[in-house]
Motif scaffolding. Sequence first.
Motif, short mmCIF file in Angstrom:
data_model
loop_
_atom_site.label_atom_id
_atom_site.label_comp_id
_atom_site.label_asym_id
_atom_site.label_seq_id
_atom_site.Cartn_x
_atom_site.Cartn_y
_atom_site.Cartn_z
N THR A 1 -2.24 -6.23 -1.90
CA THR A 1 -1.37 -7.39 -1.76
C THR A 1 0.06 -6.99 -1.41
O THR A 1 0.70 -7.62 -0.57
N PHE A 2 0.53 -5.93 -2.03
CA PHE A 2 1.90 -5.48 -1.84
C PHE A 2 1.92 -4.02 -1.37
O PHE A 2 0.92 -3.31 -1.52
N PRO A 3 3.03 -3.58 -0.83
CA PRO A 3 3.16 -2.14 -0.54
C PRO A 3 3.19 -1.34 -1.83
O PRO A 3 3.37 -1.90 -2.92
N LEU A 4 3.00 -0.04 -1.72
CA LEU A 4 3.08 0.81 -2.91
C LEU A 4 4.49 0.81 -3.47
O LEU A 4 4.70 0.62 -4.66
N VAL B 1 -6.54 10.70 9.00
CA VAL B 1 -5.25 11.26 8.66
C VAL B 1 -5.49 12.55 7.87
O VAL B 1 -6.28 12.56 6.93
N ILE B 2 -4.82 13.62 8.27
CA ILE B 2 -4.93 14.88 7.54
C ILE B 2 -3.54 15.30 7.09
O ILE B 2 -2.54 14.99 7.73
N GLY B 3 -3.49 16.03 5.98
CA GLY B 3 -2.19 16.38 5.42
C GLY B 3 -1.53 15.14 4.82
O GLY B 3 -2.18 14.34 4.14
N PHE B 4 -0.21 15.01 5.05
CA PHE B 4 0.56 13.83 4.62
C PHE B 4 0.54 13.72 3.10
O PHE B 4 -0.03 12.80 2.53
N HIS B 5 1.22 14.67 2.43
CA HIS B 5 1.25 14.72 0.97
C HIS B 5 2.66 14.56 0.42
O HIS B 5 2.98 15.14 -0.62
N ASN B 6 3.49 13.77 1.07
CA ASN B 6 4.88 13.64 0.63
C ASN B 6 5.27 12.18 0.44
O ASN B 6 5.05 11.35 1.32
N TRP B 7 5.89 11.90 -0.70
CA TRP B 7 6.23 10.52 -1.03
C TRP B 7 7.37 9.97 -0.18
O TRP B 7 7.40 8.75 0.10
N ILE B 8 8.31 10.80 0.24
CA ILE B 8 9.43 10.31 1.05
C ILE B 8 8.92 9.84 2.41
O ILE B 8 9.30 8.76 2.89
N GLN B 9 8.09 10.66 3.04
CA GLN B 9 7.48 10.25 4.31
C GLN B 9 6.67 8.98 4.13
O GLN B 9 6.72 8.06 4.97
N PHE B 10 5.93 8.88 3.04
CA PHE B 10 5.12 7.68 2.79
C PHE B 10 6.03 6.46 2.68
O PHE B 10 5.77 5.42 3.32
N TYR B 11 7.08 6.57 1.88
CA TYR B 11 7.98 5.42 1.70
C TYR B 11 8.61 4.99 3.03
O TYR B 11 8.63 3.79 3.35
N LEU B 12 9.13 5.94 3.78
CA LEU B 12 9.81 5.61 5.04
C LEU B 12 8.84 5.02 6.06
O LEU B 12 9.18 4.07 6.77
N GLN B 13 7.62 5.58 6.14
CA GLN B 13 6.63 5.04 7.06
C GLN B 13 6.13 3.67 6.61
O GLN B 13 5.87 2.78 7.44
N GLU B 14 6.00 3.48 5.31
CA GLU B 14 5.59 2.18 4.78
C GLU B 14 6.67 1.14 5.07
O GLU B 14 6.36 -0.01 5.44
N TRP C 1 -2.68 5.12 8.41
CA TRP C 1 -1.44 5.49 9.12
C TRP C 1 -1.80 5.78 10.58
O TRP C 1 -2.74 6.52 10.83
N LYS C 2 -1.09 5.14 11.49
CA LYS C 2 -1.31 5.37 12.93
C LYS C 2 -2.79 5.22 13.29
O LYS C 2 -3.37 6.05 13.99
N ASN C 3 -3.40 4.16 12.78
CA ASN C 3 -4.80 3.80 13.07
C ASN C 3 -5.81 4.75 12.44
O ASN C 3 -7.01 4.60 12.67
N GLY C 4 -5.36 5.72 11.67
CA GLY C 4 -6.26 6.61 10.97
C GLY C 4 -6.26 6.31 9.48
O GLY C 4 -5.36 5.64 8.97
N VAL C 5 -7.27 6.80 8.78
CA VAL C 5 -7.42 6.54 7.34
C VAL C 5 -7.36 7.86 6.57
O VAL C 5 -7.94 8.87 7.00
#
Length: 277
Positions: free
Chosen positions: A44-47, A161-174, A205-209
């Motif tokens: 329902t909401f973003p993380l 999606v492979i890798g992508f283990h950082n919360w800052i990148q997650f927040y900014l992309q979200e 992310w970017k059409n990948g899961v």
Amino acid sequence: MESRAELSGIAQTLWDNDVNRLQPGIDYKISLQVGQRKTHVKTTFPLFLFVNEDVFKKKTFSAFISLLDNYEADRGQPEVITPEEENEIHSFLDALMETRVLQIAHNYLIKKGRAKVNTEEFKWQLYDMWFHLYTREGSDQPNSSGFEHVFVGETRGGRTVIGFHNWIQFYLQEKLGHVDYRGYTMPNNQQPDENKHLLTLQFSWKNGVKPHGSCFLGVSPEFEFALYTIIFLVSPDHQLKLRFSEYEVMIVCHSNKNKNIETTYPILLRYLVNSWR
């Protein structure tokens, strides 16, 4: 190989000295919502409901963020680092080495005979480990680095999606609408806690899961760099169980054939009782 207790101890020391770590409920707020769902179902909401972006003005945060747009997400595309991007990498390493966390890590690795004693030489050692471009399978040109894989993320075949283990990148992309949070997973039927600093989640992310992606929440770039660097240099290609703060965590670490970091990330095993944040 160093003992689990010793490495847990140095992890705790890094944690205790991570003065730039954000505090949940104060500096950021998340909404875990539901457990992991089918990949086509949105939450329902973003993380992230809130992040105090003033923290991004801190030197290591701002230098880290400047690196996030330097890479091609598609693993099939070659990477080209421009002179400007090269300077951004070195500015980030300079900022890291000014922190107490990296200084503790450096001194520990010197004592273990795993790091260059000279600070400038150690920064080049970090550069080779994290930023040296190499060729992943499916390409004949350099198309990846440890930093890109772990902290920025990559896509494979347009679906994964492979890798992508950082919360800052997650927040900014979200925040940009590029990430869709799909729910969390918890080990051993534990109940999730929005005030903890470690989470396994599913997202697109970017059409990948990414079916299962683990990351620390709210920690500083220097903490993750210090912890992962230590584990890589003293225990490469291992899954190492550590206990520190409120967590029992498995740190997964693998190198490539060139002895650079290929991937490293945390997996929450359980929350510890009678511990401290």
